[in-house]
Write a protein that holds these residues in place. Structure first.
Motif, mmCIF file in Angstrom:
data_model
loop_
_atom_site.group_PDB
_atom_site.id
_atom_site.type_symbol
_atom_site.label_atom_id
_atom_site.label_comp_id
_atom_site.label_asym_id
_atom_site.label_seq_id
_atom_site.Cartn_x
_atom_site.Cartn_y
_atom_site.Cartn_z
ATOM 1 N N TYR A 38 87.239 30.830 108.315
ATOM 2 C CA TYR A 38 86.143 30.415 109.201
ATOM 3 C C TYR A 38 86.311 31.073 110.577
ATOM 4 C CZ TYR A 38 83.187 27.617 112.208
ATOM 5 O OH TYR A 38 82.255 27.232 113.128
ATOM 6 N N VAL A 43 81.352 31.155 107.195
ATOM 7 C CA VAL A 43 80.836 29.787 107.345
ATOM 8 C C VAL A 43 81.002 28.988 106.054
ATOM 9 C CG1 VAL A 43 78.829 28.408 107.992
ATOM 10 C CG2 VAL A 43 79.178 30.616 109.030
ATOM 11 N N PHE A 46 84.189 27.186 106.006
ATOM 12 C CA PHE A 46 84.180 25.950 106.795
ATOM 13 C C PHE A 46 83.504 24.822 106.027
ATOM 14 C CE2 PHE A 46 82.253 22.904 109.648
ATOM 15 C CZ PHE A 46 83.348 22.530 110.402
ATOM 16 N N TYR A 50 85.088 21.352 105.245
ATOM 17 C CA TYR A 50 84.433 20.142 105.747
ATOM 18 C C TYR A 50 84.198 19.141 104.612
ATOM 19 C CZ TYR A 50 80.881 17.164 107.863
ATOM 20 O OH TYR A 50 80.182 16.082 108.320
ATOM 21 N N TRP A 79 84.876 17.219 114.937
ATOM 22 C CA TRP A 79 84.497 18.469 114.269
ATOM 23 C C TRP A 79 84.036 19.501 115.280
ATOM 24 C CZ3 TRP A 79 86.241 19.684 109.763
ATOM 25 C CH2 TRP A 79 86.535 18.695 108.828
ATOM 26 N N ILE A 83 85.672 23.146 115.562
ATOM 27 C CA ILE A 83 84.852 24.368 115.546
ATOM 28 C C ILE A 83 85.148 25.224 116.783
ATOM 29 C CG2 ILE A 83 82.466 25.187 115.774
ATOM 30 C CD1 ILE A 83 81.675 22.679 114.043
ATOM 31 N N ARG A 86 88.604 27.126 116.851
ATOM 32 C CA ARG A 86 88.981 27.946 115.692
ATOM 33 C C ARG A 86 89.615 29.269 116.109
ATOM 34 N NH1 ARG A 86 83.797 29.158 116.657
ATOM 35 N NH2 ARG A 86 83.099 31.282 116.250
ATOM 36 N N VAL B 37 76.980 18.676 111.889
ATOM 37 C CA VAL B 37 78.260 19.384 112.025
ATOM 38 C C VAL B 37 78.167 20.779 111.420
ATOM 39 C CG1 VAL B 37 80.675 19.390 111.290
ATOM 40 C CG2 VAL B 37 79.643 17.272 112.083
ATOM 41 N N LEU B 38 77.565 20.860 110.256
ATOM 42 C CA LEU B 38 77.481 22.168 109.592
ATOM 43 C C LEU B 38 76.573 23.118 110.369
ATOM 44 C CD1 LEU B 38 77.390 21.057 105.858
ATOM 45 C CD2 LEU B 38 79.269 22.140 107.081
ATOM 46 N N ALA B 40 76.227 23.022 113.582
ATOM 47 C CA ALA B 40 77.024 23.451 114.742
ATOM 48 C C ALA B 40 78.002 24.550 114.344
ATOM 49 C CB ALA B 40 77.774 22.263 115.328
ATOM 50 N N ALA B 41 78.625 24.387 113.197
ATOM 51 C CA ALA B 41 79.580 25.397 112.723
ATOM 52 C C ALA B 41 78.876 26.719 112.469
ATOM 53 C CB ALA B 41 80.252 24.912 111.450
ATOM 54 N N ASN B 42 77.683 26.609 111.937
ATOM 55 C CA ASN B 42 76.889 27.800 111.640
ATOM 56 C C ASN B 42 76.463 28.497 112.933
ATOM 57 O OD1 ASN B 42 75.870 29.364 109.628
ATOM 58 N ND2 ASN B 42 73.894 28.347 109.574
ATOM 59 N N ARG B 44 77.867 28.416 115.784
ATOM 60 C CA ARG B 44 79.002 29.003 116.497
ATOM 61 C C ARG B 44 79.331 30.411 116.026
ATOM 62 N NH1 ARG B 44 81.544 27.444 121.252
ATOM 63 N NH2 ARG B 44 80.483 25.515 121.689
ATOM 64 N N THR B 45 79.082 30.649 114.744
ATOM 65 C CA THR B 45 79.386 31.989 114.250
ATOM 66 C C THR B 45 78.174 32.900 114.343
ATOM 67 O OG1 THR B 45 78.852 31.224 112.043
ATOM 68 C CG2 THR B 45 81.181 31.266 112.638
ATOM 69 N N HIS B 47 75.393 32.805 112.633
ATOM 70 C CA HIS B 47 74.678 33.120 111.404
ATOM 71 C C HIS B 47 73.244 32.626 111.421
ATOM 72 C CE1 HIS B 47 77.904 34.520 108.551
ATOM 73 N NE2 HIS B 47 78.456 34.457 109.731
#
Lengths: 213, 259
Positions: A38, A43, A46, A50, A79, A83, A86, B37-38, B40-42, B44-45, B47
């Motif tokens: 990640y 993604v 992750f 998760y 979380w 994130i 990381r 959350v997902l 946010a994770a997405n 951040r990268t 995508h």
């Protein structure tokens, strides 16, 4: 969908094959490896990570805070921090240890900020009867569950924390000691106290029902 | 293997308690939370960027290009205004003050009558100034200290007297404004620089102070050394800087437990 890592270069998978591969990967790849992937921008890694930990972390926070909204706030916060950090993540310890340490720090920060969770318990214990089970036995189990929930809520915070880390995160005593910042013996002692109290609570319930019958 | 043995030796759990707990612990993270959350994770990268707000990138490019063009056009205008003024007529110094006065009082050939009238009216000294474009230009000329182009002092005085036209009205106000603007541009930079320099200096000093109040990158490598640095800042009385550093530490090392 094309997976490039860790498959050999040039190997392309069909969508169905990729899904089955992802399912296998989900169980075999180490948490830390997923986190590292990640970090490199994967993604899906992750998401797999998760999905492994979201429910157990949620339950841990729910019973630690004893307040659903607070637990959800902290859950998101945890979380979010995972994130954000990381880039700096180094697999020096188990990912689970890292995750629950972050969760615990967030909980402590929350306690320092405000104390709204104090005295408020809004977790509904599942008391519904399960199909195909004897009604009397089910009632007994339901009472036991309710008693355990109540006893768990009544535990001192440190003991409840240790018990939840053991049950939800499946951490060893060493890891629990690491997460909670105490030595191994203290962690062990807290866990023993917690388990004994919960056991006594369930046993008392059984004794009560025996007396009643 | 060793772990398993030690776990068995230290087994303080109870099967009944675990089983009952498993029965009650059936909650699952809400779908809305998972989604947040997902996402946010997405995000951040990066995508999800092109999918969700794909129009933003070309829009940003267009805005940047537009801004650049505007700046270039503006700079062109400024450089045109800043071009050297047409060469002034060389004014020969009068051989004697009397001659100079006489010469100054004679209007040159081709001068409009109102201008001449304005000179004859001889307005009072307090009415002089930048009331006309010509006067403003004269002021500007006076400020120009280049020795090769500057007229000798008596002749300049004469010229002022001669060009002073405050006695008649000027219809063309934009010319006046342009002349004033020109004068401002010629004189402005130094004044502005004088005004700006102290504020810049103080800002640099503040920045330098702020930089010195931050923990080094080497110190930030580990949470322990970073926290020691923060304690040092606190001890030295830099509470704000310490709090800022502490927030950064928490963000960078969320697993680090603040003592």
């Amino acid at each position: 969908m094309i997976l490039t890592n860790p498959l050999p270069a040039g190997l392309r998978l069909s969508c169905a094959a990729a899904v089955s591969y992802a399912a296998v990967m989900d169980h075999r790849v180490d948490d830390s490896a997923l986190m590292l992937r990640y970090r490199d921008g994967d993604v899906e890694a992750f998401e797999a990570l998760y999905r492994r930990h979201n429910d157990s972390l949620y339950r841990y926070l729910l019973r630690l805070c004893r307040h659903r909204d607070t637990a959800e706030d902290i859950f998101q916060d945890v979380w979010g921090k995972i994130i954000k950090s990381r880039e700096r993540y180094r697999p020096t310890a188990k990912f689970t240890t890292f995750l629950y340490r972050v969760a615990r720090n967030c909980f402590i920060d929350h306690l320092r900020r405000n104390r709204r969770h104090e005295g408020s318990v809004d977790i509904d214990v599942d008391t519904q009867m399960h199909d195909g089970v004897d009604a009397a036995a089910e009632t007994e189990r339901s009472l036991a569950r309710r008693r355990l929930e109540s006893a768990l809520a009544g535990l001192p915070e440190e003991q409840r924390d240790v018990f939840l880390l053991h049950e939800e995160a499946h951490l060893s005593l060493d890891d629990i000691a690491h997460v909670t910042g105490v030595n191994r013996e203290t962690a062990k002692s807290r866990l023993r106290y917690a388990v004994n109290k919960l056991k006594a609570a369930i046993a008392a319930e059984i004794a009560d029902s025996l007396e009643a019958s | 293997m060793t772990d398993e043995r030690s776990t068995r030796r230290d087994d303080v759990t109870d099967a009944e308690v675990s089983k009952t707990y498993r029965e009650i612990a059936t909650e699952r993270a809400p779908a809305s939370l998972n989604e947040r959350v997902l996402r946010a994770a997405n995000a951040r990268t990066g995508h999800g960027y092109s999918r969700t707000i794909s129009w933003l990138r070309p829009m940003a490019w267009a805005a940047t290009i537009g801004l650049c063009l505007a700046i270039v056009v503006e700079l062109n205008d400024v450089s045109q205004l800043g071009e050297p003024l047409p060469e002034r007529r060389a004014i020969q110094p009068a051989s004697s003050p009397e001659k100079a006065v006489t010469k100054a009082k004679e209007p040159p050939a081709g001068l409009a009558a109102p201008l001449a009238q304005g000179r004859i009216d001889q307005p009072s000294e307090d009415k002089r100034g930048r009331s006309t474009p010509a006067a403003a230009t004269l002021d500007m000329l006076e400020r120009d200290e280049a020795p090769s182009t500057a007229a000798p002092e008596p002749a300049r005085e004469n010229l002022r007297e001669y060009v002073d036209t405050s006695g008649f009205e000027v219809d063309d106000a934009p010319i006046l404004e342009e002349a004033e603007e020109l004068a401002r541009m010629r004189d402005g930079p130094n004044q502005e620089a004088d005004a700006v320099t102290p504020s810049l200096a103080s800002r640099f000093a503040q920045q330098e102070a702020a930089i010195s109040l931050r923990c080094d990158d080497d110190v930030r490598a580990t949470p322990d050394s970073w926290f020691e640095c923060i304690e040092g800042l606190e001890d030295a009385g830099f509470e704000a800087a310490a709090n800022e550093e502490l927030a950064e530490l928490k963000e960078a090392f969320p697993e680090f437990e603040i003592p």
